[in-house]
Design an enzyme around this catalytic site. Structure first.
Site, PDB file in Angstrom:
ATOM      1  N   GLY A  86      23.481  38.599 -19.296  1.00  0.00           N
ATOM      2  CA  GLY A  86      22.687  37.438 -18.999  1.00  0.00           C
ATOM      3  C   GLY A  86      22.445  36.396 -19.806  1.00  0.00           C
ATOM      4  O   GLY A  86      21.707  36.606 -20.858  1.00  0.00           O
ATOM      5  N   ILE A  92      21.714  42.070 -16.491  1.00  0.00           N
ATOM      6  CA  ILE A  92      21.157  42.018 -15.235  1.00  0.00           C
ATOM      7  C   ILE A  92      22.411  41.110 -14.478  1.00  0.00           C
ATOM      8  O   ILE A  92      23.260  40.474 -14.941  1.00  0.00           O
ATOM      9  CB  ILE A  92      20.074  40.990 -15.324  1.00  0.00           C
ATOM     10  N   ASN A  93      22.347  41.118 -12.986  1.00  0.00           N
ATOM     11  CA  ASN A  93      23.165  40.154 -12.157  1.00  0.00           C
ATOM     12  C   ASN A  93      22.430  38.980 -12.103  1.00  0.00           C
ATOM     13  O   ASN A  93      21.255  38.648 -12.679  1.00  0.00           O
ATOM     14  CB  ASN A  93      23.199  41.096 -10.786  1.00  0.00           C
ATOM     15  N   CYS A 125      24.291  43.706  -3.052  1.00  0.00           N
ATOM     16  CA  CYS A 125      24.794  43.151  -1.749  1.00  0.00           C
ATOM     17  C   CYS A 125      23.810  43.656  -0.842  1.00  0.00           C
ATOM     18  O   CYS A 125      23.197  44.630  -0.686  1.00  0.00           O
ATOM     19  CB  CYS A 125      26.219  44.004  -1.342  1.00  0.00           C
ATOM     20  N   GLY A 148      34.476  41.549  -8.094  1.00  0.00           N
ATOM     21  CA  GLY A 148      33.804  42.945  -7.012  1.00  0.00           C
ATOM     22  C   GLY A 148      34.971  42.896  -6.109  1.00  0.00           C
ATOM     23  O   GLY A 148      35.294  41.753  -5.396  1.00  0.00           O
ATOM     24  N   ASN A 175      34.893  46.347 -10.664  1.00  0.00           N
ATOM     25  CA  ASN A 175      33.684  46.075 -10.044  1.00  0.00           C
ATOM     26  C   ASN A 175      33.731  46.141  -8.729  1.00  0.00           C
ATOM     27  O   ASN A 175      34.764  45.709  -8.027  1.00  0.00           O
ATOM     28  CB  ASN A 175      33.130  44.785 -10.350  1.00  0.00           C
TER      29      ASN A 175
HETATM   30  C1  LIG Z   1      31.058  32.672 -10.216  1.00  0.00           C
HETATM   31  C2  LIG Z   1      30.384  33.927 -10.479  1.00  0.00           C
HETATM   32  C3  LIG Z   1      30.926  34.875  -9.848  1.00  0.00           C
HETATM   33  C4  LIG Z   1      30.344  36.206 -10.053  1.00  0.00           C
HETATM   34  N1  LIG Z   1      30.878  37.541  -9.447  1.00  0.00           N
HETATM   35  C5  LIG Z   1      30.485  38.584  -9.641  1.00  0.00           C
HETATM   36  C6  LIG Z   1      30.699  39.661  -8.844  1.00  0.00           C
HETATM   37  O1  LIG Z   1      31.840  39.637  -7.823  1.00  0.00           O
HETATM   38  N2  LIG Z   1      30.287  40.993  -9.061  1.00  0.00           N
HETATM   39  C7  LIG Z   1      29.178  41.142  -9.881  1.00  0.00           C
HETATM   40  O2  LIG Z   1      28.448  42.439 -10.228  1.00  0.00           O
HETATM   41  N3  LIG Z   1      28.699  40.079 -10.566  1.00  0.00           N
HETATM   42  C8  LIG Z   1      29.106  38.715 -10.230  1.00  0.00           C
HETATM   43  N4  LIG Z   1      28.562  37.856 -10.938  1.00  0.00           N
HETATM   44  C9  LIG Z   1      27.394  37.924 -11.927  1.00  0.00           C
HETATM   45  C10 LIG Z   1      27.960  38.006 -13.444  1.00  0.00           C
HETATM   46  O3  LIG Z   1      28.909  39.123 -13.425  1.00  0.00           O
HETATM   47  C11 LIG Z   1      26.591  38.328 -14.218  1.00  0.00           C
HETATM   48  O4  LIG Z   1      25.915  39.330 -13.921  1.00  0.00           O
HETATM   49  C12 LIG Z   1      25.593  36.996 -14.091  1.00  0.00           C
HETATM   50  O5  LIG Z   1      26.381  35.894 -14.108  1.00  0.00           O
HETATM   51  C13 LIG Z   1      24.849  37.254 -15.567  1.00  0.00           C
HETATM   52  O6  LIG Z   1      25.555  36.863 -16.623  1.00  0.00           O
HETATM   53  P1  LIG Z   1      25.958  35.588 -17.621  1.00  0.00           P
HETATM   54  O7  LIG Z   1      24.641  34.760 -17.611  1.00  0.00           O
HETATM   55  O8  LIG Z   1      26.724  35.942 -18.739  1.00  0.00           O
HETATM   56  O9  LIG Z   1      26.632  34.945 -16.467  1.00  0.00           O
HETATM   57  C14 LIG Z   1      29.268  36.534 -10.936  1.00  0.00           C
HETATM   58  C15 LIG Z   1      28.525  35.426 -11.645  1.00  0.00           C
HETATM   59  C16 LIG Z   1      29.292  34.120 -11.356  1.00  0.00           C
HETATM   60  C17 LIG Z   1      28.626  32.977 -12.495  1.00  0.00           C
END
Ligand SMILES: Cc1cc2nc3c(=O)[nH]c(=O)nc-3n(C[C@H](O)[C@H](O)[C@H](O)COP(=O)(O)O)c2cc1C
Length: 302
Positions: A242, A190-191, A129, A46, A99
């Site tokens: 997710g 999802i985030n 945010c 991001g 992003n």
């Molecule tokens: C270390 C870390 C940093 C992340 N930084 C961002 C970010 O900068 N912007 C964002 O939209 N999501 C961020 N995410 C969220 C991920 O993009 C994702 O939505 C979330 O981890 C769920 O997917 P996953 O279970 O495959 O990791 C971050 C996740 C992790 C683990």
């Protein structure tokens, strides 16, 4: 061999698999570990209009089937990214999605203007945010604020806009519909889910920020449910993520209605995860007589 190519937002992609923001940097390190030509796209860490320092103290903690992070959106700022990273990112043989984050509607718009440059194919707007001007609740937890950010970003760019939803809400469909009505070209979800971890020895929270975002396999059922609900409610394409660790996980998200998927935490455990997941999707299609991956989108018999 089945076809894994997709057209997402008018952008041809080699596969539906996208690297999730915050887990792939800007792709430059990962390039040494995987065949980027097989990856549909990368969503970079991001970016804000100015550099952000992120949180102090411990920033990650492992949990049962997942992890918590409170990086605090540390980033070098969009201008630095454009000057120092983008020239190399442009050479990667995959699509790049920027992003972006902001602390106010105006900052989101400013960031979108800055990032509308050659080499960036789409914007993914992280609305998890806090809105500093409006008391600090996340933009993504209120339909009106989520719509305001979406509208401002759409007005500030000519690029396709993906709005990334927060799961920390009671009614995901109301947020999804609000951003669709405000002009979003796609929704990703999802985030991370808000959580805490505790050290019983010190009786203190493990994370410096106390709370952090939960990701990884632990959140997959929640993510699948939200993707399924959202895909039924909106007309724009949905990108699901997710807890995806395997090709079969990705197939589940597509059956639930996602046209593309993102892989996040899996990259942190295994930098070759995305290429493996693409290969496993290919094998699944062959075994199940699916000639074109797009055929399975939304085919859940519910
Ligand atoms: C270390 C870390 C940093 C992340 N930084 C961002 C970010 O900068 N912007 C964002 O939209 N999501 C961020 N995410 C969220 C991920 O993009 C994702 O939505 C979330 O981890 C769920 O997917 P996953 O279970 O495959 O990791 C971050 C996740 C992790 C683990």
């Amino acid at each position: 061999m089945s076809s894994l190519t997709v057209n997402y937002l008018g952008i041809p992609m080699a596969s539906p698999v996208i690297g999730a923001s915050g887990t792939v940097g800007y792709g430059l390190e990962l390039h040494d570990y995987i065949d980027m030509k097989k990856i549909g796209a990368l969503s970079g860490k991001g970016l804000a209009p100015t550099p952000w320092k992120g949180n102090e103290g411990v920033r990650v903690a492992e949990t049962t089937s997942g992890m918590l992070n409170c990086i605090g959106l540390e980033n070098p700022g969009a201008p630095w990214f454009i000057d120092h990273y983008l020239p190399e990112v442009r050479k990667l043989p995959t699509v790049f999605i920027a992003n972006m984050v902001g602390k106010s509607v105006e900052e989101y718009a400013e960031c979108a203007r800055m990032l509308t440059v050659p080499g960036i194919s789409a914007l993914e707007v992280n609305i998890s945010c806090p809105n500093v001007k409006e008391g600090g609740a996340a933009f993504g937890t209120d339909p009106a604020q989520a719509a305001a950010v979406t509208r401002a970003v759409k007005d500030a760019t000519t690029l396709p806009v993906i709005v990334k939803l927060s799961p920390n809400v009671t009614d995901i469909v109301s947020i999804a519909k609000a951003v669709e009505d405000a002009g979003a070209d796609s929704i990703s979800l999802i985030n991370t889910l808000l959580g805490i971890a505790i050290d019983t020895r010190t009786r203190r929270p493990i994370l410096g920020n106390i709370t952090g975002g939960l990701s990884g396999p632990a959140i997959k059922p929640v993510a699948l449910r939200m993707v399924w609900q959202t895909a039924k409610a909106v007309k724009i394409p949905v990108c699901g993520l997710g807890g995806i660790m395997t090709g079969e996980d990705a197939i589940e998200f597509m059956m639930a209605g996602a046209s593309t998927v993102q892989v996040g935490t899996a990259n942190l455990a295994d930098p070759t995860a995305m290429e493996r997941i693409v290969n496993e999707m290919d094998e699944w299609c062959d075994k199940n007589n699916v000639k074109d991956i797009n055929e399975i989108v939304g085919t859940l018999k519910d």
